[in-house]
Every structure is written in C-alpha cells, then in structure tokens.
Design an enzyme around this catalytic site. Structure first.
Site, PDB file in Angstrom:
ATOM      1  CB  SER A  41     -36.996 -16.660 -89.556  1.00  0.00           C
ATOM      2  OG  SER A  41     -35.664 -15.802 -89.747  1.00  0.00           O
ATOM      3  CE  LYS A  59     -37.798 -12.183 -89.381  1.00  0.00           C
ATOM      4  NZ  LYS A  59     -37.971 -13.708 -88.610  1.00  0.00           N
TER       5      LYS A  59
END
Length: 419
Positions: free
Chosen positions: A307, A350
C-alpha cells in the site's frame, strides 16, 4: 490428546453442541502427528458424519456439531484447513469505540473490583482518550483494562489513607492541632484523574502519537500503513545526490515494498517528459547522473505490504519537480507499471489514523470506495476523500494547484453499452 472431541460430547450429553477451538493458528506438529491433519476430517462436513476417533475406534456422526475456531493470524493456518472454514474478519476497535467500551463497561467493572464508587473516582473522557493513545497500543482493550485497574489501585490507596486520617481526627483536638502541620488534608471527593495525575500514576507516556507536521522540503510525502494494532501514518523521504543512477532503500523493508519503489521509479522515468521531471542538472531523465535514496523512518520496525506505492510515486515526483507536497494530504494504494491505482486493505484503520493525526485530505484507490461505508459519520464529515483510479489523479490531488502534465491526462472515451 486422543478422544478429546468424543469426551467433550460425553460431558455435554448431546450430539449437537458448539465446540470452540481457541487459537487454532498456534497448532504445533509433534512426534504424535500433525493435529491440523486430524482437524481436516473433523471440520469437513463432507467427511465428519462418520468420524472415527482413534481412542474409541468407532464411527461417530459429528455433522450436527458447530465448530467455531479463533485465530490471531490466518497466515499460519495450513491452507487446506483454512479452506474448510468460513473466515469472519473481526477488525480492531476504533479509538471512539474504545472510549465507549471503557466508560460503559471497563471503568464500572474496575471500580467494583477495587471497592470504589463513582463518588470517589471520576475519569473524564479526555483522560481515557489519553490512556488509549499514549499508554496502550493494541487492537483490543486488554491493556486498557489493566491501566484503568492501576489508576483504581492508586486512588484506592488515597481513599484508604483519608479514612485513616478522619479516624485520627476524631481524637482530642489538641492532638489534631499538633498534627495539622505534618498530616495532609484528605483529598476532595471525587478524585478526578487529569493529565498530571495520569503521569504520576502510569509514568511517562509509552507511545507518542505520530502527528502530521508541516512538509518543508520537496521529497517528503505522507503515507498510511496498517498494523495489527491499528492504522498509522508514515512519512516517506527521498533525497538525491550526484552519482550513477543507483537507488538506495532504507528502513527495513520487505520485498513487496522494494518492488513498489522500483515500479515508482520506472513509471516516473517513462513519464518524465509529460510531467516535466528533470535530474539535478535539468536533463530529461531524472536518474541520469543522480543517485536516489528512499527512506522510511522508524528503521527498527519491519515494513512490508503493497500500500505504499502511491506515496513513493508522490514523494519522488516532489523530489524531481522541486515542489512541496500538501501537508494535509495522506494517501494509500498499490500501483502498476501502467500507472493504475489498485485497491488495498485496512482502509478503516488507515483513515482513522489520518483523522487522529490532523490530516484533512485522504487519497484512496477508486475500488476502495465501498470501504468508506464502515467509517463513523463524524470521521467521514471531517475528511475530504479523493478516490483515484490512476496516478494522474493522485498527483493532481497531492500538490497545490495540481501537477504539470496531469491536466492533459488521457480521457477515456465513454463506451455505450450495446446490450
């Protein structure tokens, strides 16, 4: 142990109970054989109607039994065994959920265990939030409960001492006047735990919150990472020196992140003309005569995962163009060599980490739009989400006033369906 399942059925006295297999990811092979192989037969509904136990050596029908297994990590469960299970992912609690759990359940429970009443001890929400973010870092609430217990014990001592004081005060007034100088007055009830009292009881904070600071140099971008303890923000830094076009990566990275860095460099070199990216002397190839050093701070922490791709691209685009990335932007997403942005996991954690750190804009892959529904409404209202399907859109959203070359991004022709 042989016969445990049949023995459990004998104890419970019915043939359709619920069996809990706790921590199934901790199975270990031994000289007696592999328990995972035995569980294959137990858990598979196609086979377990005639399960033959090596203790009884008699076929038994287990098809009515409901098995529930728990695990912290599916990576260590043998694939064949995992294939026979239906996996339910249980994410960690968010900070807001932990505060609610603490005030509804943990604090009343700990007060009762320590013989205290709400009239003697009051823990405000700010203090609870402080304990969660600065003294515990976990997905659940185990450590949080222990820390609340420590606060209760410290207060219980104060309350006991004040009781002793009030007893001695009932003695003669003469003695009371003599002792007034050297005995402290009993504390006012309720005892309110503020930030100062918290530091006295629990000591200095164990964890510092990573807060997004102002990005003052080109070549720094803010990424979002997922950990088993929740989300975190992560700075990516890049610098360049004269050299032979080498790429140095530091910060204890796994193979996937190293590949992301190479992908980012290749994509930027291929599109350098479009985005007006240059090397140190203004040449068209950003790597010609230039060494690049890419660093992920917190070098002692192992980092891996797909990511960070978009963050690395943004960080390097900032370095090659000499422009600053916006300080209030954090991003996550995987990249391909064609410049597409692919979806990643852990979006809820996140985004909550970005929100805690004071970020205002979050760039996510287009295909992760569905994950935004899991977020609390107050977080969604506070943040500006930008969903990107290609790196053009990421660069446009990361820099003030867009990025040169992105305005003329390739527009895909609208296809009308023939069906």
């Amino acid at each position: 142990m042989p016969g445990r399942i049949i023995n459990g059925l004998k104890t419970v006295g019915v043939n359709n109970p619920v069996f809990l297999l706790d921590e199934v990811d901790k199975l270990g092979k031994s000289l007696q054989g592999d328990p995972a192989a035995a569980l294959l037969e137990v858990l598979d509904p196609e086979q377990n109607h005639s399960f033959t136990d090596h203790y009884l050596n008699v076929a038994f029908d287990l098809s009515q039994v409901l098995f529930i297994a728990t695990a912290n990590n599916t990576a260590t469960i043998p694939p064949a065994l995992l294939d026979r299970m239906e996996v339910l992912q249980v994410p960690g609690y968010t900070q807001e959920e932990k505060v609610e759990i603490a005030h509804r359940h943990l604090i009343p429970n700990q007060l009762e265990q320590h013989g205290l009443t709400p009239q003697q001890l009051h823990i405000p929400q700010d203090t609870t939030q402080d304990v969660i973010s600065r003294y515990t870092r976990e997905a659940g609430v185990r450590s949080l409960e222990r820390k609340i217990g420590a606060i209760c014990r410290a207060v219980a001592v104060k309350v006991a001492e004040s009781h002793r004081l009030t007893k001695t005060e009932t003695s003669t007034e003469n003695q009371q006047q003599q002792q007034e100088g050297d005995k402290a007055a009993p504390p006012e009830m309720p005892i309110v735990i503020d930030h100062v009292a918290l530091k006295d009881i629990l000591g200095p904070p164990l964890f510092e919150m990573e807060v997004s600071e102002r990005l003052t140099l080109p070549g720094v971008a803010l990424g979002l990472a997922w950990t088993p303890l929740g989300g975190e923000i992560m700075f990516v830094e890049a610098s360049r020196t004269e050299g032979e076009g080498q790429l140095t990566l530091t910060g204890q990275l796994g193979d996937v992140m190293k590949e992301s860095a190479h992908l980012a460099i290749s994509w930027l070199r291929a599109n350098a003309k479009t985005y007006q990216l240059t090397n140190m002397v203004g040449g068209p190839d950003p790597l010609e005569g230039t060494d690049i050093h890419l660093h992920f701070p917190a070098g002692a922490v192992t980092k891996d995962g797909p990511s960070a791709g978009v963050t690395i691209v943004t960080c390097l685009a900032s370095l090659f163009s000499g422009r600053l990335v916006r300080s209030d932007v954090a991003m996550t997403g995987e990249i391909t060599l064609r410049g597409l942005v692919l979806p990643v996991g852990g979006i809820k954690d996140k985004v909550l980490a970005a929100h805690r750190s004071g970020v205002k804009r979050v760039i996510l892959p287009k295909r992760n739009e569905k994950d935004l529904e899991e977020l609390p409404a107050n977080v969604r209202a506070d943040l500006d989400f930008i969903t990107a399907s290609n790196l053009d859109e990421v660069l446009n959203a990361s820099f003030d006033g867009g990025f040169p070359g992105t305005s003329s991004s390739h527009s895909h022709p609208q296809l009308s369906s023939k069906l």
